[in-house]
Design an enzyme around this catalytic site. Structure first.
Site, PDB file in Angstrom:
ATOM      1  N   GLU A 114       0.816  -1.198   0.122  1.00 56.36           N
ATOM      2  CA  GLU A 114      -0.103   0.028  -0.010  1.00 56.36           C
ATOM      3  C   GLU A 114       0.765   1.233  -0.045  1.00 56.36           C
ATOM      4  O   GLU A 114       0.782   2.138  -0.974  1.00 56.36           O
ATOM      5  CB  GLU A 114      -1.064   0.195   1.372  1.00 56.36           C
ATOM      6  CG  GLU A 114      -1.611   1.242   1.370  1.00 56.36           C
ATOM      7  CD  GLU A 114      -2.025   1.278   2.873  1.00 56.36           C
ATOM      8  OE1 GLU A 114      -3.206   0.806   3.214  1.00 56.36           O
ATOM      9  OE2 GLU A 114      -1.396   1.790   3.899  1.00 56.36           O
TER      10      GLU A 114
ATOM     11  N   ASP B 175      -4.996  -3.599  -2.815  1.00 57.63           N
ATOM     12  CA  ASP B 175      -4.996  -2.148  -3.060  1.00 57.63           C
ATOM     13  C   ASP B 175      -3.794  -1.648  -3.424  1.00 57.63           C
ATOM     14  O   ASP B 175      -3.501  -0.824  -4.380  1.00 57.63           O
ATOM     15  CB  ASP B 175      -5.599  -1.484  -1.684  1.00 57.63           C
ATOM     16  CG  ASP B 175      -4.596  -1.763  -0.637  1.00 57.63           C
ATOM     17  OD1 ASP B 175      -3.942  -2.957  -0.522  1.00 57.63           O
ATOM     18  OD2 ASP B 175      -4.878  -0.888   0.472  1.00 57.63           O
TER      19      ASP B 175
END
Length: 494
Positions: free
Chosen positions: A104, A170
């Site tokens: 991330e 993500d």
């Protein structure tokens, strides 16, 4: 004032100041010039707004200030591999104690440096170093994806064993999107073929981070075959504009199916679980039928079915798709979010709580406001002119807050990038490099006389890119002005 040459020097000083301001937007010498240097000033969908209580130059400078703070606080050269960089989150997240970064964080770093190219002469160096770091830590399940967590251990940055070796969706989504940005910024003829790298990751996301039975993004490459988590998804992973860019880059229509399903799930959750607020839960479970907020402690915390530290990014991601592509499917939900949060806080961004139940009840009303929760509402406010005063207040609140750690500072930076009009699509044709302003006319009246002498200065300039201009005059006697057409009194002869 009996020396006409002094007035000529004064006019020249003003002209040089205008040219200097124009030159400040030019690419730094010694660095590869980006094709879309910051500020990009992308066009958003008709009906959207930006903060209007500040000039565009002031909004851009606000972003630059936030970026430089973020870069200086978190962007870190790998002490063991100096051609690599990572985004350090260790002061905020300490499980395990020697953890330093994640996929991330790497995605955020690559997005930031690609977008801020032009204002940061080292942006490409940082971007390439972050990409090398990501490739040095591949997922153990699909090596084209990144392992989600790394630690500084035994004289090396390693992938954390026993849980850190698999991917988190993500991070891979942002890394792939950032590579598409880099392809547009710097081209693909250097050491790194950004477009090919992006396409490799995009293909791996489709192969390993989509649920087995539905066109829904999975939690990571470990999840699709998992009996408990195979039907789970994060609402904050619904980066719908990213997914449309993936289809534009690869031609794979599967991305349209994933976008359509995400909008279907978001609308169903809004209708059934948050009709008054529009909020989405951190985690969603979908096994056919109606999607459900995840139960408590589904994966991370008792608030897994609430609007908490993951879902706080959802208004940013949903609004960005509307702003860039004009997709109106999320507009009603964004309108609900905006109306609810304005009412719940009575228009005061400092009253935003750190998380809510889907009905709008604060998870803990005793928490103070946090940019991780305030900044995404700044992006959602952009979608409608009725939010103008609220948006202006949100901008002022977010940019004025002290550092809240890696997570809040990262989300705030991206919120400001979008809110200032500087988020752009890699599939939209580049407007080309910034062209310096042109000084069309500069004059003074009167041009001679006795002291004290009041002189009116006028300037006419134009910007080929349509950007807003600012003016700076130096009058030769220590006086200055930032007005376009100032008046100045010379007190002494000369």
């Amino acid at each position: 004032m009996d020396d006409p040459s002094r007035l000529a020097r004064t006019i020249a000083t003003g002209a040089l100041a205008l040219l200097a301001a124009a030159a400040a937007a030019a690419p730094p010498t010694g660095a590869q010039a980006p094709e879309r240097p910051f500020p990009a000033h992308a066009g958003y969908v008709d009906g959207s707004i930006k903060p209007n209580h500040l000039s565009q130059a002031e909004l851009d400078q606000g972003v630059v200030d936030l970026y430089e703070q973020w870069r200086d606080d978190y962007l870190t050269q790998n002490p063991y591999e100096p051609d690599q960089y990572y985004v350090d989150y260790s002061e905020e997240f300490t499980q395990p104690a020697d953890a330093v970064t994640t996929s991330e964080s790497t995605g955020y770093g690559m997005l930031a440096t690609a977008i801020m190219a032009g204002v940061d002469p080292q942006a490409k160096v940082y971007f390439d170093g972050l990409y090398r770091f990501s490739r040095a830590h591949p997922s153990g399940n699909d090596p084209n994806l990144m392992a989600w967590q790394q630690a500084d251990r035994d004289g090396a940055i390693i992938t954390v064993p026993d849980g850190g070796e698999s991917s988190a969706t993500d991070g891979d989504l942002d890394i792939a999107y950032a590579l598409l940005l880099a392809s547009e910024q710097w081209g693909d003829g250097g050491e790194i073929d950004y477009r090919a790298a992006a396409e490799s990751i995009i293909a791996a996301i489709l192969a390993s981070e989509v649920q087995a039975d539905e066109p829904i993004l999975a939690l990571g490459d470990w999840a699709p075959s998992d009996s408990t988590y195979g039907t789970g998804t994060r609402s904050s992973d619904w980066m719908l504009q990213h997914l449309k860019e993936f289809e534009a880059a690869t031609g794979d229509a599967e991305w349209t199916a994933i976008v359509d399903k995400a909008y279907e799930l978001a609308d169903a959750l809004h209708s059934e679980h948050s009709p008054a607020t529009g909020l989405l839960p951190d985690f969603v479970v979908y096994a056919g039928g109606a999607p459900q907020p995840a139960p408590p402690n589904y994966l991370e915390s008792p608030n897994d079915g609430s609007y908490s530290w993951n879902a706080t990014r959802a208004p940013w991601r949903l609004a960005t798709d509307h702003l860039i592509t004009g997709d109106a499917r999320g507009k009603a939900q964004l309108d609900a979010i905006n109306a609810w949060i304005r009412s719940a806080t009575e228009g005061d961004p400092a009253e935003i709580d750190q998380g809510y139940e889907l009905d709008g009840t604060p998870i803990d009303p005793n928490t103070d406001a946090h940019t991780a929760f305030a900044a995404p509402f700044m992006v959602s406010a952009l979608v409608d002119a009725s939010n103008q005063a609220w948006l202006n207040d949100l901008w002022d609140y977010n940019v004025s807050q002290p550092s809240r750690g890696y997570y809040g500072d990262s989300i705030r930076l991206f919120g400001a990038i979008v809110a200032s009009g500087n988020w752009w699509s890699p599939s939209t044709p580049s407007p080309g490099p910034n062209t310096p302003p042109v000084i069309d006319q500069i004059a003074a009246d009167p041009d001679t006389g006795d002291a004290p002498l009041e002189v009116s200065f006028t300037a006419q300039a134009s910007d080929p890119d349509g950007d807003e201009l600012s003016y700076e005059w130096g009058f030769g006697d220590g006086g200055t002005s930032d007005q376009q057409n100032p008046t100045h009194t010379y007190q002494d002869p000369g």
